[in-house]
Design an enzyme around this catalytic site. Sequence first.
Site, short mmCIF file in Angstrom:
data_model
loop_
_atom_site.label_atom_id
_atom_site.label_comp_id
_atom_site.label_asym_id
_atom_site.label_seq_id
_atom_site.Cartn_x
_atom_site.Cartn_y
_atom_site.Cartn_z
N ILE A 33 -4.26 11.10 10.40
CA ILE A 33 -2.93 11.56 10.00
C ILE A 33 -3.09 12.72 9.01
CG2 ILE A 33 -0.71 10.89 8.98
CD1 ILE A 33 -1.43 9.38 11.61
N ASP B 97 -0.92 -7.18 -5.15
CA ASP B 97 -2.26 -7.21 -4.56
C ASP B 97 -2.17 -8.11 -3.32
OD1 ASP B 97 -4.86 -7.71 -3.83
OD2 ASP B 97 -5.59 -8.00 -5.88
N TYR C 61 -14.66 -1.05 9.10
CA TYR C 61 -13.26 -0.66 9.31
C TYR C 61 -12.82 -1.06 10.73
CZ TYR C 61 -9.16 2.48 9.44
OH TYR C 61 -7.89 3.00 9.54
N GLY D 83 0.83 -1.22 0.00
CA GLY D 83 0.00 0.00 0.00
C GLY D 83 0.85 1.25 0.00
N LEU E 207 1.61 3.51 -2.17
CA LEU E 207 1.29 4.74 -2.90
C LEU E 207 0.24 5.56 -2.18
CD1 LEU E 207 1.34 3.34 -6.57
CD2 LEU E 207 3.19 4.38 -5.24
N GLY E 208 -0.15 5.13 -0.99
CA GLY E 208 -1.16 5.85 -0.21
C GLY E 208 -0.55 6.99 0.60
N GLN E 209 -1.39 7.58 1.45
CA GLN E 209 -0.98 8.77 2.20
C GLN E 209 0.25 8.49 3.07
OE1 GLN E 209 -3.69 10.07 5.26
NE2 GLN E 209 -2.79 12.11 5.39
N ARG F 216 -1.93 -0.82 -7.42
CA ARG F 216 -1.87 -0.10 -8.71
C ARG F 216 -0.42 0.23 -9.03
NH1 ARG F 216 -0.98 5.33 -8.32
NH2 ARG F 216 -1.37 6.31 -6.29
N ASP G 215 2.21 -1.67 -4.43
CA ASP G 215 0.81 -1.26 -4.30
C ASP G 215 0.00 -2.06 -5.31
OD1 ASP G 215 -0.51 1.48 -2.87
OD2 ASP G 215 -1.71 0.60 -4.49
P1 NAD Z 1 -4.43 5.09 1.86
O1 NAD Z 1 -5.85 4.80 1.53
O2 NAD Z 1 -3.92 6.45 1.59
O3 NAD Z 1 -3.48 4.04 1.13
C1 NAD Z 1 -3.77 2.67 1.09
C2 NAD Z 1 -3.09 2.08 -0.13
O4 NAD Z 1 -3.41 0.70 -0.18
C3 NAD Z 1 -3.52 2.71 -1.45
O5 NAD Z 1 -2.41 3.20 -2.17
C4 NAD Z 1 -4.21 1.56 -2.19
O6 NAD Z 1 -3.98 1.58 -3.59
C5 NAD Z 1 -3.56 0.36 -1.54
N1 NAD Z 1 -4.36 -0.85 -1.66
C6 NAD Z 1 -5.72 -0.99 -1.62
N2 NAD Z 1 -6.06 -2.26 -1.84
C7 NAD Z 1 -4.91 -2.97 -1.99
C8 NAD Z 1 -4.61 -4.32 -2.26
N3 NAD Z 1 -5.57 -5.24 -2.43
N4 NAD Z 1 -3.30 -4.69 -2.33
C9 NAD Z 1 -2.32 -3.78 -2.20
N5 NAD Z 1 -2.54 -2.47 -1.98
C10 NAD Z 1 -3.82 -2.08 -1.88
O7 NAD Z 1 -4.22 4.68 3.39
P2 NAD Z 1 -3.17 5.28 4.43
O8 NAD Z 1 -3.77 6.47 5.03
O9 NAD Z 1 -1.84 5.37 3.83
O10 NAD Z 1 -3.24 4.13 5.55
C11 NAD Z 1 -2.28 3.12 5.67
C12 NAD Z 1 -2.64 2.28 6.88
O11 NAD Z 1 -2.69 3.11 8.04
C13 NAD Z 1 -4.01 1.59 6.81
O12 NAD Z 1 -3.94 0.36 7.48
C14 NAD Z 1 -4.91 2.53 7.60
O13 NAD Z 1 -6.02 1.87 8.14
C15 NAD Z 1 -3.95 2.97 8.67
N6 NAD Z 1 -4.36 4.23 9.29
C16 NAD Z 1 -4.36 5.39 8.57
C17 NAD Z 1 -4.76 6.57 9.16
C18 NAD Z 1 -4.79 7.88 8.42
O14 NAD Z 1 -5.30 8.88 8.94
N7 NAD Z 1 -4.23 7.95 7.20
C19 NAD Z 1 -5.18 6.56 10.51
C20 NAD Z 1 -5.21 5.35 11.20
C21 NAD Z 1 -4.77 4.19 10.59
N1 SER Z 2 -7.95 8.41 9.34
C1 SER Z 2 -8.52 7.12 9.45
C2 SER Z 2 -9.91 7.13 8.94
O1 SER Z 2 -10.56 8.15 9.11
C3 SER Z 2 -8.52 6.65 10.88
O2 SER Z 2 -8.20 5.33 10.92
O3 SER Z 2 -10.35 6.15 8.42
#
Ligand code: NAD
Ligand code: SER
Length: 317
Positions: free
Chosen positions: A172, A53, A142, A8, A10-12, A36, A34
């Site tokens: 975050i 994936d 979730y 994952g 490419l996410g935040q 994608r 990722d």
């Molecule tokens: P995000 O949605 O920005 O990124 C998630 C990434 O996972 C995306 O790039 C997506 O393409 C990829 N993804 C989706 N399905 C997939 C699959 N089947 N195989 C591989 N990759 C796949 O999420 P994030 O904010 O970067 O969060 C990362 C982790 O941190 C997650 O577990 C999330 O629950 C946790 N988290 C995030 C926050 C927040 O505020 N950002 C807060 C609490 C927990």
């Molecule tokens: N920032 C995340 C959400 O809102 C918290 O896990 O889903």
Amino acid sequence: MNKVLITGSLGQIGSELANALSERYGVDNVIVSDVRAKTCDDQISGCECAVLDVTDPAQIASLVKKHNIKIIYHLAALLSAVAEAKPQTAWNVNINGLYNILEVAREFGCAVFTPSSIGAFGLSTPHDKTPQETIQRPNTMYGVTKVAGELLCDYYHKRFGVDTRGLRYPGIISYKTLPGGGTTDYAVEIYYEAIKSKKYTCFLKPGTYLDMMYMPDAIKAAINLMEADQKKLIHRNAFNVTAMSFEPDMLAASIRKKIPDFRIDYKIDPVRQGIAESWPNSMDDSAAREEWGWQPEYDLEKMTEDMLTHLREKLVG
Ligand code: NAD
Ligand code: SER
């Protein structure tokens, strides 16, 4: 040097963790992945990027074997609002994906970092100074996947000796990559709109307190936990961590100190409001502080200053 895989990426969070780990361990020791393919808009530079994936166990095993991976930062997941819209997919990615990662970690001897969330709590959890160990009865898909994930990681450590570790991240906030569809996304969007149009329509009600953290602290927390002496870790997979707690009006007031004519109004999204109300107002993160020295650097004012500076450069030039 042990090689690291990020899922994952490419996410935040992943896009910034990838750069931080590459700087720390060298680009040749970090493999990003990722579901994608990476495009030129993605913020990651240097390290090898694979399409992976996490719902496909064979793909994970093959990548881990090919690069002799020893540490996995498993970030692939659906966030709260998207998971509520697509609960079946959320279960598949968040639970089956995690199970696949843990099985590969067991087979190939990898350590695994998995973020849990404030979403692992629910309406019956004490909302103020939410303890490290307390009631966890979330009413979202979730949250269900996050609680089950915490337990699954604990199980793999106890039963199979896999070095699993994790954090209950709050919302975050960052300026590089947009969030992926969570309930706390308003706290990122508001900064973009403050720069672009000096006004923001918020989907959560004023008075909705939630824990939050600026991205540099989120990255530091993940790396510090993974580098911590495992003999000191009692709560391996679900450390409460927070840096600040605020509600939308407080965030708007902080922005107004830098942009005096910034205005906020409200159009409530009942789904995300309901989710937010089931989450803590503020967590007690003393276990993280005691067991591995957690200490955030950014409070609300310091974060606002940094966010606005970087977003001005990004959006205005
Ligand atoms: P995000 O949605 O920005 O990124 C998630 C990434 O996972 C995306 O790039 C997506 O393409 C990829 N993804 C989706 N399905 C997939 C699959 N089947 N195989 C591989 N990759 C796949 O999420 P994030 O904010 O970067 O969060 C990362 C982790 O941190 C997650 O577990 C999330 O629950 C946790 N988290 C995030 C926050 C927040 O505020 N950002 C807060 C609490 C927990
Ligand atoms: N920032 C995340 C959400 O809102 C918290 O896990 O889903």
